[in-house]
Write a protein that holds these residues in place. Structure first.
Motif, PDB file in Angstrom:
ATOM      1  N   ARG A 132       0.817  -1.210   0.000  1.00  0.00           N
ATOM      2  CA  ARG A 132       0.000   0.000   0.000  1.00  0.00           C
ATOM      3  C   ARG A 132       0.861   1.274   0.000  1.00  0.00           C
ATOM      4  NH1 ARG A 132      -2.934   3.438  -0.655  1.00  0.00           N
ATOM      5  NH2 ARG A 132      -4.493   4.448   0.641  1.00  0.00           N
ATOM      6  N   TRP A 133       1.888   1.302   0.878  1.00  0.00           N
ATOM      7  CA  TRP A 133       2.653   2.542   1.013  1.00  0.00           C
ATOM      8  C   TRP A 133       3.507   2.813  -0.226  1.00  0.00           C
ATOM      9  CZ3 TRP A 133       7.962   2.872   0.895  1.00  0.00           C
ATOM     10  CH2 TRP A 133       8.678   1.672   1.040  1.00  0.00           C
ATOM     11  N   VAL A 134       3.996   1.730  -0.887  1.00  0.00           N
ATOM     12  CA  VAL A 134       4.798   1.944  -2.102  1.00  0.00           C
ATOM     13  C   VAL A 134       3.920   2.528  -3.205  1.00  0.00           C
ATOM     14  CG1 VAL A 134       6.281   0.865  -3.819  1.00  0.00           C
ATOM     15  CG2 VAL A 134       6.271   0.013  -1.484  1.00  0.00           C
ATOM     16  N   ARG A 135       2.718   1.953  -3.329  1.00  0.00           N
ATOM     17  CA  ARG A 135       1.776   2.474  -4.332  1.00  0.00           C
ATOM     18  C   ARG A 135       1.475   3.940  -4.080  1.00  0.00           C
ATOM     19  NH1 ARG A 135      -3.519  -0.082  -4.101  1.00  0.00           N
ATOM     20  NH2 ARG A 135      -2.721  -1.200  -2.306  1.00  0.00           N
ATOM     21  N   ALA A 136       1.163   4.242  -2.809  1.00  0.00           N
ATOM     22  CA  ALA A 136       0.808   5.627  -2.478  1.00  0.00           C
ATOM     23  C   ALA A 136       1.972   6.568  -2.777  1.00  0.00           C
ATOM     24  CB  ALA A 136       0.404   5.726  -1.009  1.00  0.00           C
ATOM     25  N   ALA A 137       3.209   6.130  -2.433  1.00  0.00           N
ATOM     26  CA  ALA A 137       4.368   7.002  -2.655  1.00  0.00           C
ATOM     27  C   ALA A 137       4.594   7.241  -4.140  1.00  0.00           C
ATOM     28  CB  ALA A 137       5.607   6.376  -2.016  1.00  0.00           C
ATOM     29  N   LEU A 138       4.535   6.149  -4.938  1.00  0.00           N
ATOM     30  CA  LEU A 138       4.757   6.299  -6.380  1.00  0.00           C
ATOM     31  C   LEU A 138       3.667   7.169  -7.016  1.00  0.00           C
ATOM     32  CD1 LEU A 138       5.965   2.851  -7.704  1.00  0.00           C
ATOM     33  CD2 LEU A 138       7.059   5.065  -8.023  1.00  0.00           C
ATOM     34  N   ALA A 139       2.413   6.892  -6.626  1.00  0.00           N
ATOM     35  CA  ALA A 139       1.307   7.658  -7.194  1.00  0.00           C
ATOM     36  C   ALA A 139       1.462   9.136  -6.845  1.00  0.00           C
ATOM     37  CB  ALA A 139      -0.017   7.121  -6.668  1.00  0.00           C
ATOM     38  N   LEU A 140       1.834   9.403  -5.604  1.00  0.00           N
ATOM     39  CA  LEU A 140       2.003  10.792  -5.177  1.00  0.00           C
ATOM     40  C   LEU A 140       3.133  11.454  -5.965  1.00  0.00           C
ATOM     41  CD1 LEU A 140       0.326  12.216  -3.100  1.00  0.00           C
ATOM     42  CD2 LEU A 140       2.191  11.990  -1.462  1.00  0.00           C
ATOM     43  N   ALA A 141       4.228  10.708  -6.194  1.00  0.00           N
ATOM     44  CA  ALA A 141       5.353  11.266  -6.968  1.00  0.00           C
ATOM     45  C   ALA A 141       4.890  11.638  -8.369  1.00  0.00           C
ATOM     46  CB  ALA A 141       6.493  10.258  -7.025  1.00  0.00           C
ATOM     47  N   LEU A 142       4.089  10.747  -8.988  1.00  0.00           N
ATOM     48  CA  LEU A 142       3.620  11.038 -10.344  1.00  0.00           C
ATOM     49  C   LEU A 142       2.663  12.232 -10.352  1.00  0.00           C
ATOM     50  CD1 LEU A 142       3.140   7.486 -11.827  1.00  0.00           C
ATOM     51  CD2 LEU A 142       4.779   9.210 -12.521  1.00  0.00           C
ATOM     52  N   LEU A 143       1.803  12.328  -9.332  1.00  0.00           N
ATOM     53  CA  LEU A 143       0.877  13.464  -9.270  1.00  0.00           C
ATOM     54  C   LEU A 143       1.650  14.769  -9.127  1.00  0.00           C
ATOM     55  CD1 LEU A 143      -1.948  12.053  -6.983  1.00  0.00           C
ATOM     56  CD2 LEU A 143      -2.050  12.455  -9.425  1.00  0.00           C
ATOM     57  N   VAL A 144       2.679  14.757  -8.263  1.00  0.00           N
ATOM     58  CA  VAL A 144       3.496  15.961  -8.085  1.00  0.00           C
ATOM     59  C   VAL A 144       4.198  16.308  -9.405  1.00  0.00           C
ATOM     60  CG1 VAL A 144       5.526  16.880  -6.913  1.00  0.00           C
ATOM     61  CG2 VAL A 144       3.783  15.690  -5.606  1.00  0.00           C
ATOM     62  N   GLY A 145       4.694  15.263 -10.092  1.00  0.00           N
ATOM     63  CA  GLY A 145       5.311  15.491 -11.402  1.00  0.00           C
ATOM     64  C   GLY A 145       4.341  16.122 -12.381  1.00  0.00           C
ATOM     65  N   GLY A 146       3.094  15.668 -12.357  1.00  0.00           N
ATOM     66  CA  GLY A 146       2.070  16.233 -13.238  1.00  0.00           C
ATOM     67  C   GLY A 146       1.831  17.702 -12.955  1.00  0.00           C
ATOM     68  N   VAL A 147       1.765  18.040 -11.671  1.00  0.00           N
ATOM     69  CA  VAL A 147       1.558  19.450 -11.310  1.00  0.00           C
ATOM     70  C   VAL A 147       2.755  20.289 -11.756  1.00  0.00           C
ATOM     71  CG1 VAL A 147       1.349  21.037  -9.369  1.00  0.00           C
ATOM     72  CG2 VAL A 147      -0.015  18.971  -9.409  1.00  0.00           C
ATOM     73  N   ALA A 148       3.972  19.756 -11.543  1.00  0.00           N
ATOM     74  CA  ALA A 148       5.174  20.485 -11.964  1.00  0.00           C
ATOM     75  C   ALA A 148       5.151  20.718 -13.469  1.00  0.00           C
ATOM     76  CB  ALA A 148       6.426  19.703 -11.559  1.00  0.00           C
ATOM     77  N   CYS A 149       4.759  19.685 -14.228  1.00  0.00           N
ATOM     78  CA  CYS A 149       4.677  19.797 -15.688  1.00  0.00           C
ATOM     79  C   CYS A 149       3.684  20.883 -16.099  1.00  0.00           C
ATOM     80  CB  CYS A 149       4.193  18.471 -16.257  1.00  0.00           C
ATOM     81  SG  CYS A 149       5.405  17.626 -17.203  1.00  0.00           S
ATOM     82  N   THR A 150       2.542  20.922 -15.403  1.00  0.00           N
ATOM     83  CA  THR A 150       1.525  21.912 -15.737  1.00  0.00           C
ATOM     84  C   THR A 150       2.043  23.325 -15.520  1.00  0.00           C
ATOM     85  OG1 THR A 150      -0.129  20.361 -14.973  1.00  0.00           O
ATOM     86  CG2 THR A 150      -0.828  22.614 -15.265  1.00  0.00           C
ATOM     87  N   LEU A 151       2.648  23.549 -14.332  1.00  0.00           N
ATOM     88  CA  LEU A 151       3.158  24.886 -14.030  1.00  0.00           C
ATOM     89  C   LEU A 151       4.229  25.281 -15.038  1.00  0.00           C
ATOM     90  CD1 LEU A 151       3.347  24.697 -10.155  1.00  0.00           C
ATOM     91  CD2 LEU A 151       1.719  25.965 -11.564  1.00  0.00           C
ATOM     92  N   ARG A 152       5.080  24.311 -15.366  1.00  0.00           N
ATOM     93  CA  ARG A 152       6.139  24.584 -16.321  1.00  0.00           C
ATOM     94  C   ARG A 152       5.546  24.899 -17.701  1.00  0.00           C
ATOM     95  NH1 ARG A 152       8.772  22.823 -21.170  1.00  0.00           N
ATOM     96  NH2 ARG A 152      10.866  23.622 -20.979  1.00  0.00           N
ATOM     97  N   ALA A 153       4.456  24.193 -18.068  1.00  0.00           N
ATOM     98  CA  ALA A 153       3.838  24.426 -19.374  1.00  0.00           C
ATOM     99  C   ALA A 153       3.402  25.879 -19.500  1.00  0.00           C
ATOM    100  CB  ALA A 153       2.647  23.490 -19.562  1.00  0.00           C
ATOM    101  N   VAL A 154       2.716  26.388 -18.469  1.00  0.00           N
ATOM    102  CA  VAL A 154       2.232  27.770 -18.520  1.00  0.00           C
ATOM    103  C   VAL A 154       3.415  28.740 -18.531  1.00  0.00           C
ATOM    104  CG1 VAL A 154       0.853  29.509 -17.359  1.00  0.00           C
ATOM    105  CG2 VAL A 154       0.102  27.160 -17.349  1.00  0.00           C
ATOM    106  N   ASN A 155       4.370  28.489 -17.642  1.00  0.00           N
ATOM    107  CA  ASN A 155       5.532  29.376 -17.533  1.00  0.00           C
ATOM    108  C   ASN A 155       6.296  29.443 -18.857  1.00  0.00           C
ATOM    109  OD1 ASN A 155       7.444  30.993 -16.234  1.00  0.00           O
ATOM    110  ND2 ASN A 155       8.740  29.222 -15.840  1.00  0.00           N
ATOM    111  N   HIS A 156       6.533  28.284 -19.459  1.00  0.00           N
ATOM    112  CA  HIS A 156       7.306  28.245 -20.690  1.00  0.00           C
ATOM    113  C   HIS A 156       6.532  28.903 -21.837  1.00  0.00           C
ATOM    114  CE1 HIS A 156      10.727  26.720 -22.888  1.00  0.00           C
ATOM    115  NE2 HIS A 156       9.924  26.317 -23.848  1.00  0.00           N
ATOM    116  N   TRP A 157       5.227  28.677 -21.877  1.00  0.00           N
ATOM    117  CA  TRP A 157       4.414  29.284 -22.940  1.00  0.00           C
ATOM    118  C   TRP A 157       4.492  30.809 -22.847  1.00  0.00           C
ATOM    119  CZ3 TRP A 157      -0.145  32.268 -22.607  1.00  0.00           C
ATOM    120  CH2 TRP A 157      -0.737  32.516 -23.844  1.00  0.00           C
ATOM    121  N   VAL A 158       4.317  31.334 -21.615  1.00  0.00           N
ATOM    122  CA  VAL A 158       4.363  32.794 -21.438  1.00  0.00           C
ATOM    123  C   VAL A 158       5.730  33.332 -21.828  1.00  0.00           C
ATOM    124  CG1 VAL A 158       4.378  34.596 -19.682  1.00  0.00           C
ATOM    125  CG2 VAL A 158       2.565  32.921 -19.696  1.00  0.00           C
TER     126      VAL A 158
END
Lengths: 141, 105
Positions: A74-100
């Protein structure tokens, strides 16, 4: 004084400018000359491609939690999933920043911004992939 | 067909339109996975709120994409994407991630 310290004021100014652009992105349109719309459209498609990358990372986070229940604790799944979610948020912020920043550079006729984000993302994804292969192959965790 | 400045848009608006469609599809897949997460996790107020937020995020994305596609279709020399659309798209994506993080608990 080191080279880094000499460049520090310019870096701080650039960082302040970016942050101000995030909160008032409409200011971009008041700068410089409107570029050829074909370039703006290409910039928009790049932005959308980064958004898709972010959505794929977020979807991957959901998928890990839902489909790897037989392999991972359970904890490995949660950690990996959380890492990917954080990566997704980072990608989104970077997308807007880079576009601007690209849009502003095109309006000013300046060079397009360069970034180490793609390399960092590639390394992170590679590390997670290797970890998953080990976990599944050797039945760890 | 060339515009007033003698530029040929070629397939640029079409490609951009298709990019919006692809991104909408990605968003739909992620939203479905998020909905599945809610279904697996079971009921409760938190799940209901998360499901509502996911649905709202997807509908907002759909609307943004639809409006942008209409704009690209209608004009001979399309305008730049409004910065507010970019911010709204980012908000949709991040609320999906937020729901995911909340539902992991």
């Amino acid at each position: 004084m080191s080279a880094f310290a000499q460049r520090l004021p310019a870096r701080l100014r650039a960082a302040r400018d970016s942050v101000r652009l995030w909160f008032a992105p409409a200011r971009v349109q008041r700068e410089g000359a409107t570029p050829d719309y074909r370039f703006s459209l290409a910039n928009e498609r790049t932005f959308l491609a980064w958004i898709r990358t972010a959505l794929a990372l977020i979807g991957g986070g959901f998928a890990i939690d839902q489909f790897l229940t037989d392999h991972l604790a359970r904890w490995v799944r949660a950690a990996l999933a959380l890492a990917l979610l954080v990566g997704g948020v980072a990608c989104t912020l970077r997308a807007v920043n880079h576009w601007v920043r690209c849009e502003r550079a095109m309006r000013r006729g300046a060079d397009l911004p360069v970034s180490r984000f793609p390399a960092l993302l590639a390394v992170t994804v590679a590390v997670i992939a290797v970890a998953m292969v080990c976990v599944v192959l050797f039945g760890w965790a | 067909m060339a515009d007033a400045a003698g530029r040929d848009p070629g397939l640029q608006p079409e490609r951009t339109r298709l990019a919006w469609r692809r991104t909408t599809l990605s968003c739909a897949v992620t939203a479905v996975l998020a909905g599945r997460q809610v279904a697996l996790r079971g009921g409760g107020l938190l799940a209901a709120v998360a499901l509502a937020l996911v649905t709202l995020a997807f509908l907002l994305f759909l609307r943004l994409a639809h409006r942008r596609i209409q704009l690209l279709d209608g004009s001979p020399s399309p305008s730049t994407m409004p910065p507010r659309s970019a911010a709204a798209v980012a908000a949709c994506t991040m609320s999906l991630a937020l729901c995911g993080a909340v539902l992991l608990w």
